[in-house]
Design a protein around this motif. Structure first.
Motif, PDB file in Angstrom:
ATOM      1  N   ASP A 154      -1.726   9.075  -8.459  1.00 54.95           N
ATOM      2  CA  ASP A 154      -0.687   9.062  -9.789  1.00 54.95           C
ATOM      3  C   ASP A 154      -1.209   7.825 -10.622  1.00 54.95           C
ATOM      4  N   ARG A 155      -0.988   6.638  -9.747  1.00 52.84           N
ATOM      5  CA  ARG A 155      -1.200   5.426 -10.341  1.00 52.84           C
ATOM      6  C   ARG A 155      -2.563   5.139 -10.988  1.00 52.84           C
ATOM      7  N   VAL A 156      -3.630   5.546 -10.135  1.00 54.85           N
ATOM      8  CA  VAL A 156      -4.911   5.441 -10.443  1.00 54.85           C
ATOM      9  C   VAL A 156      -5.235   6.087 -11.800  1.00 54.85           C
ATOM     10  N   SER A 157      -4.772   7.348 -11.874  1.00 57.54           N
ATOM     11  CA  SER A 157      -4.859   8.139 -13.073  1.00 57.54           C
ATOM     12  C   SER A 157      -4.476   7.553 -14.328  1.00 57.54           C
ATOM     13  N   LEU A 158      -3.101   6.750 -13.986  1.00 48.68           N
ATOM     14  CA  LEU A 158      -2.664   6.097 -15.250  1.00 48.68           C
ATOM     15  C   LEU A 158      -2.860   4.814 -15.617  1.00 48.68           C
ATOM     16  N   ALA A 159      -3.725   4.107 -14.778  1.00 47.86           N
ATOM     17  CA  ALA A 159      -4.035   2.803 -14.759  1.00 47.86           C
ATOM     18  C   ALA A 159      -4.923   2.285 -16.074  1.00 47.86           C
ATOM     19  N   GLY A 160      -5.665   3.237 -16.155  1.00 50.94           N
ATOM     20  CA  GLY A 160      -6.980   2.832 -17.180  1.00 50.94           C
ATOM     21  C   GLY A 160      -7.411   1.284 -17.152  1.00 50.94           C
TER      22      GLY A 160
ATOM     23  N   PRO B 119      -7.420   2.666  -2.604  1.00 47.63           N
ATOM     24  CA  PRO B 119      -7.698   2.402  -1.475  1.00 47.63           C
ATOM     25  C   PRO B 119      -7.731   3.233  -0.022  1.00 47.63           C
ATOM     26  N   ASP B 120      -8.332   2.735   0.940  1.00 49.81           N
ATOM     27  CA  ASP B 120      -8.055   3.489   2.041  1.00 49.81           C
ATOM     28  C   ASP B 120      -6.833   2.792   2.698  1.00 49.81           C
ATOM     29  N   PRO B 121      -6.090   3.831   3.575  1.00 49.19           N
ATOM     30  CA  PRO B 121      -4.981   3.542   4.250  1.00 49.19           C
ATOM     31  C   PRO B 121      -5.036   2.240   5.053  1.00 49.19           C
ATOM     32  N   GLU B 122      -3.986   1.609   5.021  1.00 49.36           N
ATOM     33  CA  GLU B 122      -3.939   0.547   6.082  1.00 49.36           C
ATOM     34  C   GLU B 122      -3.750   0.696   7.407  1.00 49.36           C
ATOM     35  N   PRO B 123      -4.418   0.253   8.500  1.00 54.77           N
ATOM     36  CA  PRO B 123      -4.018   0.768  10.021  1.00 54.77           C
ATOM     37  C   PRO B 123      -2.820   0.831  10.490  1.00 54.77           C
ATOM     38  N   ASP B 124      -2.172   1.700  11.435  1.00 54.02           N
ATOM     39  CA  ASP B 124      -1.184   1.797  12.144  1.00 54.02           C
ATOM     40  C   ASP B 124      -0.172   2.091  11.044  1.00 54.02           C
ATOM     41  N   CYS B 125      -0.393   2.681  10.076  1.00 50.14           N
ATOM     42  CA  CYS B 125       0.827   2.902   9.354  1.00 50.14           C
ATOM     43  C   CYS B 125       1.622   4.268   9.640  1.00 50.14           C
ATOM     44  N   ASP B 126       2.590   4.643   9.402  1.00 49.52           N
ATOM     45  CA  ASP B 126       3.367   6.131   9.677  1.00 49.52           C
ATOM     46  C   ASP B 126       2.373   7.201   8.975  1.00 49.52           C
ATOM     47  N   ILE B 127       2.035   8.190   9.468  1.00 51.20           N
ATOM     48  CA  ILE B 127       1.444   9.410   9.008  1.00 51.20           C
ATOM     49  C   ILE B 127       1.975   9.945   7.682  1.00 51.20           C
ATOM     50  N   LEU B 128       3.082  10.268   8.024  1.00 49.15           N
ATOM     51  CA  LEU B 128       3.867  10.928   6.752  1.00 49.15           C
ATOM     52  C   LEU B 128       3.962  10.019   5.581  1.00 49.15           C
ATOM     53  N   ALA B 129       4.354   8.726   5.940  1.00 40.89           N
ATOM     54  CA  ALA B 129       4.217   7.510   4.734  1.00 40.89           C
ATOM     55  C   ALA B 129       2.960   7.346   4.010  1.00 40.89           C
ATOM     56  N   VAL B 130       1.891   7.390   4.876  1.00 34.29           N
ATOM     57  CA  VAL B 130       0.500   7.348   4.300  1.00 34.29           C
ATOM     58  C   VAL B 130       0.342   8.594   3.329  1.00 34.29           C
TER      59      VAL B 130
ATOM     60  N   GLN C 100      -0.639   8.088  -0.482  1.00 32.80           N
ATOM     61  CA  GLN C 100      -2.074   8.688  -1.098  1.00 32.80           C
ATOM     62  C   GLN C 100      -1.683   9.360  -2.416  1.00 32.80           C
ATOM     63  N   LYS C 101      -0.768  10.155  -2.602  1.00 35.60           N
ATOM     64  CA  LYS C 101      -0.508  10.743  -3.761  1.00 35.60           C
ATOM     65  C   LYS C 101       0.196   9.908  -4.706  1.00 35.60           C
ATOM     66  N   LEU C 102       0.662   8.750  -4.424  1.00 35.67           N
ATOM     67  CA  LEU C 102       1.212   7.612  -5.312  1.00 35.67           C
ATOM     68  C   LEU C 102       0.041   7.015  -5.984  1.00 35.67           C
ATOM     69  N   TRP C 103      -1.034   6.812  -5.216  1.00 37.09           N
ATOM     70  CA  TRP C 103      -2.025   6.213  -5.526  1.00 37.09           C
ATOM     71  C   TRP C 103      -2.859   6.801  -6.454  1.00 37.09           C
TER      72      TRP C 103
ATOM     73  N   TYR D 264       0.652  -0.986  -0.156  1.00 43.70           N
ATOM     74  CA  TYR D 264       0.088   0.068   0.123  1.00 43.70           C
ATOM     75  C   TYR D 264       0.938   1.275  -0.132  1.00 43.70           C
ATOM     76  N   LEU D 265       1.854   1.216   0.831  1.00 46.19           N
ATOM     77  CA  LEU D 265       2.860   2.217   1.018  1.00 46.19           C
ATOM     78  C   LEU D 265       3.437   2.785  -0.169  1.00 46.19           C
ATOM     79  N   MET D 266       3.706   1.777  -1.096  1.00 50.22           N
ATOM     80  CA  MET D 266       4.613   1.916  -2.135  1.00 50.22           C
ATOM     81  C   MET D 266       3.435   2.147  -3.461  1.00 50.22           C
ATOM     82  N   ALA D 267       2.467   1.945  -3.094  1.00 46.94           N
ATOM     83  CA  ALA D 267       1.160   1.908  -4.299  1.00 46.94           C
ATOM     84  C   ALA D 267       1.750   0.880  -5.251  1.00 46.94           C
ATOM     85  N   GLN D 268       2.095  -0.317  -4.920  1.00 51.29           N
ATOM     86  CA  GLN D 268       2.257  -1.382  -5.830  1.00 51.29           C
ATOM     87  C   GLN D 268       1.125  -2.376  -6.209  1.00 51.29           C
ATOM     88  N   LEU D 269       0.615  -1.761  -7.182  1.00 47.68           N
ATOM     89  CA  LEU D 269      -0.790  -2.440  -7.603  1.00 47.68           C
ATOM     90  C   LEU D 269      -0.999  -3.719  -7.713  1.00 47.68           C
TER      91      LEU D 269
END
Length: 639
Positions: A567-573, A547-558, A562-565, A504-509
C-alpha cells in the motif's frame, strides 16, 4: 493487571491493627449514633491508637470456635497456615465487642432498661462462645456526668449495671453526647486499646501453651504455624520487637522442614511470607541493613529450591515476586524518610525481578509449548470445592496430603498440564515492562544514567516482542543518542537492528531509510553479508519497491507488514525525504580541502570535496548538495 497466584495476600501486607466491633449503633437512621461512628472513623491521624473498627448488629454471628484440643498425640497437621487465618483475626474475630446503649443515670424506667442492656450483652456473649474476646458497655448519655464520687445515684446504678451484665467496672463507660464528643471518643478508644492488648496477650499465651504437647517427629509444621501466630498476634498487640523475634524463629523453622516435590511450594510460600514480615519490620525499626541482610539470606536459601522441572517457570515467577516485593518495601521506607544511595536503591531489586520475569517467559515458552489441539483438563484440577485453597502454597488437587510419595501420578500429570496451559495465557511482556519501568524510574531518581539506558533498551525490546512497535521505537530512539555520544558501537548496532525491524513491520518509510543508512555506516559492527542485505533492501525502497522482510520477525507480523508496504509503495509516487545526518553516523563520509591556506578578496575560493561510501556495494547519487555552516554562504549543487 489483575491479581495472580504470586501476589501476596492483602492481609499479609497490611499493618495489623486491633479489631474492635461496635454494636448497638444505628448509623443509618439515628443522627446521634451516626455522629458517634463518624468520630471513631474520621481523621484517624498517626497519633490515634491503631484500631480497626467495624459496626455490626448485636446478634451478629462470629466464626464458631472449634473445641479446645486436649491432646496432640494422634494429631497430624495437614499444612502450615490456613488461608483464612490472618483475615479471621484482622476482620472477623474481634479482640473486643462494645455494646452501645442509650441510658442516663436518672432514667425513670431504670430497671427495665438495665435488664434490656444485660440481655444485649448476653446475646453478644453467646455469639462469642468459647472465645476470649472482651466485652464492654458504653452508655450514650445526654448530659455531661459529674466528677467521679459526686453522683451517688450514678455510682450505685453503675455497680448494679455491672453486676447485671457480669462486667468489671473497667468495662463500663459513659459517652456524653455533647460538644466535646471527639475528645470523649479518643479517651474511649484508648481504653478499648488496652482491652484489646489484654486479649492479644491472652491469645499469645494460649498458643504458647500448645508447645508442651508437640513433638518434632510429627508436628514440625505446627512449630512453624504456632510461631507465626505468636508473631502475628504480637503485631496486633503492636509489640513489633517481639513480633520480629518470633518471625525470625518461624523463618528458621520453615527451613528446617524436609523439602520434597510435594511440599516445596508450600515451604517457599511460607518462607516468602515470613521474610516479607521480617523485612518490613526491619524497615519499620529503621534498620535497613538488617532488612537487606535478611533478604539476601532468604534468596540464598531459596534460589535452588526449584521443585518440579516441568514447572520451573513457577520458581522463576516466585523469585521475581520476592525481588519486586522487597523493592516495594524499600521504596515505601524511602518515602517515609529512609535515605537510599546510588549503589543501594530499590531499582536493583526491580531490575532483578524483571530478570526473573524474563527467565519465566523463556521457560514457559519451552515448557508450555503445547499443540493447539491439547485441551484444558475437565474437571479442572486447579478448582477447589470452596474456590480457595485450605493452606497457603499447596496444590489444589492434593490438599492436605503430606506424604512424600505422589499417590496418584495420573492426577499429578493432569494438574501439571493445567498449570502449563494457564501459564501459556500469561502476558509475560506486560509483567516485564512494568518491572523494568519501576527500575528505570528508580535509576533516574538516583542519577544512574547508564543503568537507566540499559534498562530502557530492554523495555524497548520487550515492547518489540509484545508487538507494540511504536513504543519500542520511541524508547530505542531515546537511548541511541547516549550510545552514539559514548561510542558504544556494538550496543548501538544491536539497538539499530531492532529499530529497523520495528520500522519494517510498521512500514515506516522514513525511519526505515534512516536506520538503514546508519547500519551501513562505519559505526555499524554488522558483517558485510548483513550490510549487503540491508543495502539491497534500501535500494529497493529508493526504487519504490517493497523490501525483503527482516530476519527473525514474527511470521504473522511480517504478513501484515508486507500488505502495508504494498500500500505504501503504491501511494509513494516520487516522495522526497529530508534526512538530517548530523545526529548519527551515516555510510557516506564527507571531507573538504581548500586549495590554498588563504585567498584574496574577490578571488574565487577553490576547494575539493571528497566523498567516501562505507557500504559494501557501489551506490549512485543523482544529485549532491553542499551546505555551509556559515549561513551567509549559499549552498550549491554538484552535478
Amino acid at each position: 493487571m489483575g491479581p495472580t497466584q504470586w501476589d501476596f495476600p492483602v492481609e499479609l501486607c497490611c499493618r495489623p491493627m486491633a479489631f474492635v466491633t461496635l454494636t448497638g449503633l444505628d448509623v443509618v437512621y439515628n443522627a446521634v449514633h451516626r455522629a458517634v461512628w463518624d468520630a471513631f472513623c474520621a481523621n484517624r491521624r498517626a497519633d490515634r491508637v491503631p484500631i480497626s473498627f467495624k459496626v455490626l448488629p448485636g446478634d451478629h454471628e462470629y466464626p464458631k470456635c472449634r473445641p479446645k484440643r486436649t491432646s496432640y498425640e494422634w494429631y497430624i497437621p495437614k499444612g502450615i497456615l490456613k488461608t483464612g487465618w490472618m483475615n479471621k483475626h484482622l476482620n472477623l474475630v474481634p479482640a473486643l465487642v462494645v455494646v452501645f446503649y442509650e441510658l442516663d443515670w436518672d432514667e425513670p424506667q431504670w430497671k427495665e432498661k438495665q435488664s434490656e442492656c444485660a440481655t444485649r450483652v448476653e446475646i453478644v456473649r453467646q455469639s462469642l462462645q468459647g472465645r476470649n474476646t472482651k466485652v464492654a458497655v458504653v452508655l450514650i448519655q445526654k448530659k455531661t456526668p459529674l466528677p467521679p464520687g459526686e453522683d451517688v445515684v450514678a455510682s450505685e446504678r453503675a455497680a448494679a449495671l455491672c453486676n447485671a451484665c457480669e462486667l468489671s467496672g473497667k468495662s463500663l463507660f459513659v459517652l456524653p453526647h455533647t460538644d466535646h464528643l471527639v475528645g470523649y471518643i479518643i479517651r474511649l478508644e484508648n481504653a478499648f486499646y488496652e482491652h484489646a492488648q489484654t486479649y492479644y496477650y491472652t491469645e499469645i499465651r494460649r498458643v504458647k501453651s500448645h508447645k508442651e504437647f508437640l513433638n518434632k517427629t510429627t508436628h514440625q509444621l505446627l512449630f512453624v504455624r504456632h510461631q507465626f501466630k505468636i508473631a502475628f498476634f504480637s503485631e496486633l498487640k503492636q509489640d513489633t520487637q517481639n513480633a520480629l523475634k518470633n518471625y525470625r524463629t518461624a523463618y528458621n523453622l520453615v527451613h528446617e522442614l524436609r523439602a520434597h516435590e510435594t511440599n516445596i511450594l508450600e515451604i517457599k510460600t511460607m518462607a516468602g511470607f515470613i521474610n516479607y514480615k521480617i523485612c518490613r519490620l526491619c524497615f519499620q525499626h529503621n534498620t535497613p541493613l538488617d532488612a537487606i541482610a535478611q533478604f539476601r539470606k532468604h534468596i540464598d536459601l531459596c534460589k535452588k529450591k526449584i521443585g518440579s522441572a516441568e514447572l520451573s517457570f513457577e520458581h522463576a515467577a516466585w523469585m521475581s515476586k520476592q525481588f519486586q516485593v522487597f523493592g516495594d518495601l524499600f521504596d515505601e521506607a524511602i518515602k517515609l524518610g529512609l535515605t537510599a544511595i546510588q549503589t543501594q536503591n530499590p531499582g536493583f531489586y526491580y531490575q532483578q525481578a524483571a530478570y526473573y520475569a524474563q527467565e519465566r517467559k523463556q521457560l514457559a515458552k519451552t515448557l508450555c509449548n503445547h499443540e493447539v489441539s491439547v485441551m484444558y483438563p475437565n474437571p479442572d484440577p486447579l478448582e477447589t470445592q470452596t474456590g480457595v485453597l485450605d493452606f497457603y502454597g499447596q496444590r489444589p488437587w492434593r490438599q492436605g496430603i503430606l506424604s512424600f510419595d505422589l499417590s496418584d501420578p495420573e492426577k499429578e500429570k493432569v494438574g501439571i498440564l493445567a498449570i502449563q496451559l494457564k501459564e501459556k495465557n500469561v502476558v509475560h511482556s506486560e509483567i516485564i515492562i512494568t518491572l523494568l519501568s519501576n527500575a528505570v524510574a528508580q535509576f533516574k531518581k538516583y542519577k544512574c544514567p547508564r543503568m537507566k539506558s540499559h534498562l530502557m533498551v530492554q523495555m524497548g525490546e520487550e515492547y518489540y516482542y509484545a508487538k507494540d512497535y511504536t513504543k519500542a521505537l520511541k524508547l530505542l530512539d531515546y537511548v541511541m543518542c547516549d550510545y552514539r555520544t559514548e561510542g558504544w558501537w556494538m550496543l548501538l548496532t544491536s539497538i539499530l537492528t531492532t529499530a529497523l525491524k520495528c520500522s519494517y513491520l510498521m512500514a515506516q518509510l522514513k525511519d526505515y531509510i534512516t536506520y538503514s543508512l546508519e547500519l551501513l555506516g562505519r559505526a555499524s559492527t554488522l558483517k558485510d553479508d548483513q550490510k549487503s542485505r540491508i543495502e539491497k533492501n534500501l535500494i529497493n525502497v529508493l526504487m519504490n519497491e517493497s523490501p525483503d522482510p527482516e530476519p527473525d520477525c514474527d511470521i504473522l507480523a511480517v504478513k501484515t507488514a508486507q500488505k502495508l508496504w504494498v500500500d505504501r509503495v503504491s501511494l509513494a509516487g516520487s516522495n522526497i525525504f529530508t534526512i538530517g545526518v548530523q545526529d548519527f553516523v551515516p555510510f557516506v563520509q564527507c571531507k573538504a580541502k581548500f586549495h590554498a591556506p588563504s585567498f584574496h578578496v574577490d578571488v574565487p575560493v577553490q576547494f575539493d570535496i571528497y566523498l567516501k561510501a562505507d557500504c559494501p556495494h557501489p551506490i549512485r547519487f543523482s544529485k549532491l548538495c553542499v551546505n555551509f555552516n556559515n549561513q551567509v554562504m549559499e549552498p550549491f549543487n554538484i552535478s
